[in-house]
Design an enzyme around this catalytic site. Structure first.
Site, mmCIF file in Angstrom:
data_model
loop_
_atom_site.group_PDB
_atom_site.id
_atom_site.type_symbol
_atom_site.label_atom_id
_atom_site.label_comp_id
_atom_site.label_asym_id
_atom_site.label_seq_id
_atom_site.Cartn_x
_atom_site.Cartn_y
_atom_site.Cartn_z
ATOM 1 N N TYR A 14 0.822 -0.968 0.200
ATOM 2 C CA TYR A 14 -0.481 -0.455 0.038
ATOM 3 C C TYR A 14 0.914 1.268 0.023
ATOM 4 O O TYR A 14 0.433 2.386 -0.227
ATOM 5 C CB TYR A 14 -0.939 -0.350 1.183
ATOM 6 C CG TYR A 14 -1.960 -1.478 1.292
ATOM 7 C CD1 TYR A 14 -2.905 -1.335 0.389
ATOM 8 C CD2 TYR A 14 -2.003 -2.252 1.999
ATOM 9 C CE1 TYR A 14 -3.743 -2.187 0.064
ATOM 10 C CE2 TYR A 14 -2.340 -3.281 1.688
ATOM 11 C CZ TYR A 14 -3.519 -3.231 1.214
ATOM 12 O OH TYR A 14 -4.917 -4.220 0.880
ATOM 13 N N HIS A 19 -4.274 6.860 -0.750
ATOM 14 C CA HIS A 19 -4.633 5.647 0.894
ATOM 15 C C HIS A 19 -3.933 5.993 1.536
ATOM 16 O O HIS A 19 -4.371 6.223 2.618
ATOM 17 C CB HIS A 19 -5.462 4.680 0.311
ATOM 18 C CG HIS A 19 -6.666 4.749 0.562
ATOM 19 N ND1 HIS A 19 -7.387 6.048 1.253
ATOM 20 C CD2 HIS A 19 -7.747 3.757 1.046
ATOM 21 C CE1 HIS A 19 -9.012 5.591 1.571
ATOM 22 N NE2 HIS A 19 -9.023 4.377 1.412
ATOM 23 N N ASN A 67 -10.605 1.739 6.925
ATOM 24 C CA ASN A 67 -11.499 2.020 7.579
ATOM 25 C C ASN A 67 -11.820 0.748 9.152
ATOM 26 O O ASN A 67 -12.765 2.239 9.571
ATOM 27 C CB ASN A 67 -12.737 0.321 6.737
ATOM 28 C CG ASN A 67 -12.496 0.869 5.659
ATOM 29 O OD1 ASN A 67 -12.147 1.668 4.791
ATOM 30 N ND2 ASN A 67 -13.121 -0.178 4.680
ATOM 31 N N ASP A 92 -6.180 11.329 2.870
ATOM 32 C CA ASP A 92 -6.162 11.259 1.425
ATOM 33 C C ASP A 92 -8.015 11.814 1.313
ATOM 34 O O ASP A 92 -8.477 11.692 2.327
ATOM 35 C CB ASP A 92 -6.078 9.944 1.068
ATOM 36 C CG ASP A 92 -6.930 9.040 1.243
ATOM 37 O OD1 ASP A 92 -7.646 8.681 0.036
ATOM 38 O OD2 ASP A 92 -7.118 8.477 2.161
ATOM 39 N N ASN A 113 -14.134 6.411 4.366
ATOM 40 C CA ASN A 113 -14.735 5.432 5.792
ATOM 41 C C ASN A 113 -13.079 5.504 6.950
ATOM 42 O O ASN A 113 -14.055 5.044 7.727
ATOM 43 C CB ASN A 113 -14.297 3.948 5.126
ATOM 44 C CG ASN A 113 -15.527 4.071 4.017
ATOM 45 O OD1 ASN A 113 -16.353 4.744 4.155
ATOM 46 N ND2 ASN A 113 -15.226 3.453 3.179
#
Length: 194
Positions: A14, A19, A67, A92, A113
């Protein structure tokens, strides 16, 4: 004590994704003052203690995945007897153009989220957000926020992340209202002013 939480997803897969730019901003702050991250399993995060503009500050990187960010951030706030007003979340924002910054006090989660979960776990939206624009692919938002930056976007985001780190210090030092005047018009796609 201020708490500065950068949002992102843990794991190398990631890194360099829209994100996880919140992680990048707090990483920049930790690197600037030469502190290492420590794993804090009870809080499901990595944490670093720093002093920003003379103010003791905890840098936090939740390791819960985006989340569930509130499962990390809310317990850190409560344990350290901080208030939501002491919390700054760096996130973000797909509704901001790539490289733009926006500081906002309170309000809704804006469809984010991670921020939604923090609001739920804290029981209030009354904390400051520092938003880093990552743009949007309306056809596939999830693929966009989890996809890698191309070299051109990466160069813009490097400038945006550096400015976000400066903006975070300004928020800690001067408060969000004054920092808004300095940074809410920032656009990393424009050449720097001479």
């Amino acid at each position: 004590m201020k708490i500065l939480a950068g949002l992102g997803n843990p794991g190398a897969q990631y890194a360099n994704t829209p994100h996880s730019v919140g992680f990048e901003a707090v990483d920049a702050l930790a690197a600037a003052v030469g502190v290492a991250w420590e794993e804090k399993r009870p809080f499901k995060c990595l944490m670093a203690k720093v002093v920003l503009a003379g103010v003791p500050t905890l840098l936090v990187k939740p390791q819960t995945f985006m989340n569930l960010s509130g499962e990390s951030v809310a317990p850190v706030v409560k344990y350290h007897n901080a208030t939501p007003a002491d919390l700054l979340v760096v996130q973000d924002d797909i509704d901001l153009a790539v490289g733009r910054l926006r500081i906002r006090m309170g309000g809704s989660c804006g469809g984010h989220n991670g921020v939604r979960n923090i609001i739920e776990r804290l029981g209030t939206p009354n904390f400051t957000r520092l938003k880093i624009g990552v743009g949007k692919d309306r056809a596939n938002v999830i693929a966009h926020v989890l996809g890698k930056f191309d070299p051109e976007a990466r160069a813009v985001m490097d400038r945006a992340v550096a400015a976000a780190a400066e903006a975070a210090i300004a928020i800690v030092r001067d408060g969000p209202a004054r920092a808004m005047n300095l940074y809410n018009g920032f656009d990393a796609t424009r050449p720097p002013q001479a």
